[in-house]
Design a protein around this motif. Structure first.
Motif, PDB file in Angstrom:
ATOM      1  N   UNK A  49       0.817  -1.213   0.000  1.00 57.33           N
ATOM      2  CA  UNK A  49       0.000   0.000   0.000  1.00 57.33           C
ATOM      3  C   UNK A  49       0.854   1.268   0.000  1.00 57.33           C
ATOM      4  N   UNK A  50       1.981   1.233   0.669  1.00 56.50           N
ATOM      5  CA  UNK A  50       2.829   2.421   0.757  1.00 56.50           C
ATOM      6  C   UNK A  50       3.804   2.537  -0.404  1.00 56.50           C
ATOM      7  N   UNK A  51       4.171   1.411  -1.009  1.00 50.73           N
ATOM      8  CA  UNK A  51       5.246   1.401  -1.981  1.00 50.73           C
ATOM      9  C   UNK A  51       4.856   1.739  -3.398  1.00 50.73           C
ATOM     10  N   UNK A  52       3.663   1.509  -3.784  1.00 53.63           N
ATOM     11  CA  UNK A  52       3.255   1.797  -5.146  1.00 53.63           C
ATOM     12  C   UNK A  52       3.295   0.566  -6.034  1.00 53.63           C
ATOM     13  N   UNK A  53       3.164   0.825  -7.332  1.00 50.50           N
ATOM     14  CA  UNK A  53       3.029  -0.267  -8.296  1.00 50.50           C
ATOM     15  C   UNK A  53       4.320  -1.059  -8.485  1.00 50.50           C
ATOM     16  N   UNK A  54       5.458  -0.390  -8.457  1.00 45.86           N
ATOM     17  CA  UNK A  54       6.735  -1.070  -8.662  1.00 45.86           C
ATOM     18  C   UNK A  54       7.020  -2.062  -7.528  1.00 45.86           C
ATOM     19  N   UNK A  55       6.718  -1.665  -6.316  1.00 47.41           N
ATOM     20  CA  UNK A  55       6.918  -2.550  -5.168  1.00 47.41           C
ATOM     21  C   UNK A  55       5.952  -3.728  -5.248  1.00 47.41           C
ATOM     22  N   UNK A  56       4.713  -3.465  -5.656  1.00 46.39           N
ATOM     23  CA  UNK A  56       3.723  -4.536  -5.779  1.00 46.39           C
ATOM     24  C   UNK A  56       4.157  -5.556  -6.821  1.00 46.39           C
ATOM     25  N   UNK A  57       4.713  -5.091  -7.934  1.00 41.99           N
ATOM     26  CA  UNK A  57       5.196  -6.016  -8.958  1.00 41.99           C
ATOM     27  C   UNK A  57       6.355  -6.854  -8.440  1.00 41.99           C
ATOM     28  N   UNK A  58       7.238  -6.248  -7.652  1.00 41.81           N
ATOM     29  CA  UNK A  58       8.359  -6.974  -7.068  1.00 41.81           C
ATOM     30  C   UNK A  58       7.899  -8.044  -6.100  1.00 41.81           C
ATOM     31  N   UNK A  59       6.927  -7.703  -5.276  1.00 42.70           N
ATOM     32  CA  UNK A  59       6.409  -8.687  -4.315  1.00 42.70           C
ATOM     33  C   UNK A  59       5.695  -9.812  -5.049  1.00 42.70           C
ATOM     34  N   UNK A  60       4.925  -9.485  -6.082  1.00 42.32           N
ATOM     35  CA  UNK A  60       4.253 -10.528  -6.860  1.00 42.32           C
ATOM     36  C   UNK A  60       5.262 -11.448  -7.544  1.00 42.32           C
TER      37      UNK A  60
END
Length: 71
Positions: free
Chosen positions: A29-40
């Motif tokens: 939620x705090x990191x944005x789309x780039x962080x979400x893609x990395x976690x996925x």
């Protein structure tokens, strides 16, 4: 008896994993789309690696079994 103890082990082993969901969600939620893609990508990697190991082990077992049955 074995099934009951196996269920207890899985239930007690999964209690520690509940804490990670909130932490990952907060980071996404705090990191944005780039962080979400990395976690996925990390989740997919962690999911695929055990299947790859099991597939290689089964292939090596099959190849060894096939060689021994020919002789």
């Amino acid at each position: 008896m074995f099934r009951k103890s196996l269920v207890v082990v899985f239930v007690l082993g999964s209690l520690n994993s509940f804490g990670q969901c909130a932490m990952c969600r907060a980071v996404v939620e705090q990191g944005g789309e780039e962080v979400a893609e990395g976690i996925n990508s990390g989740i997919v990697y962690l999911m695929a690696f055990p299947y790859l190991l099991i597939s290689v082990a089964l292939f090596l077992f099959y190849r060894s079994w096939k060689k021994s049955s020919i002789r």
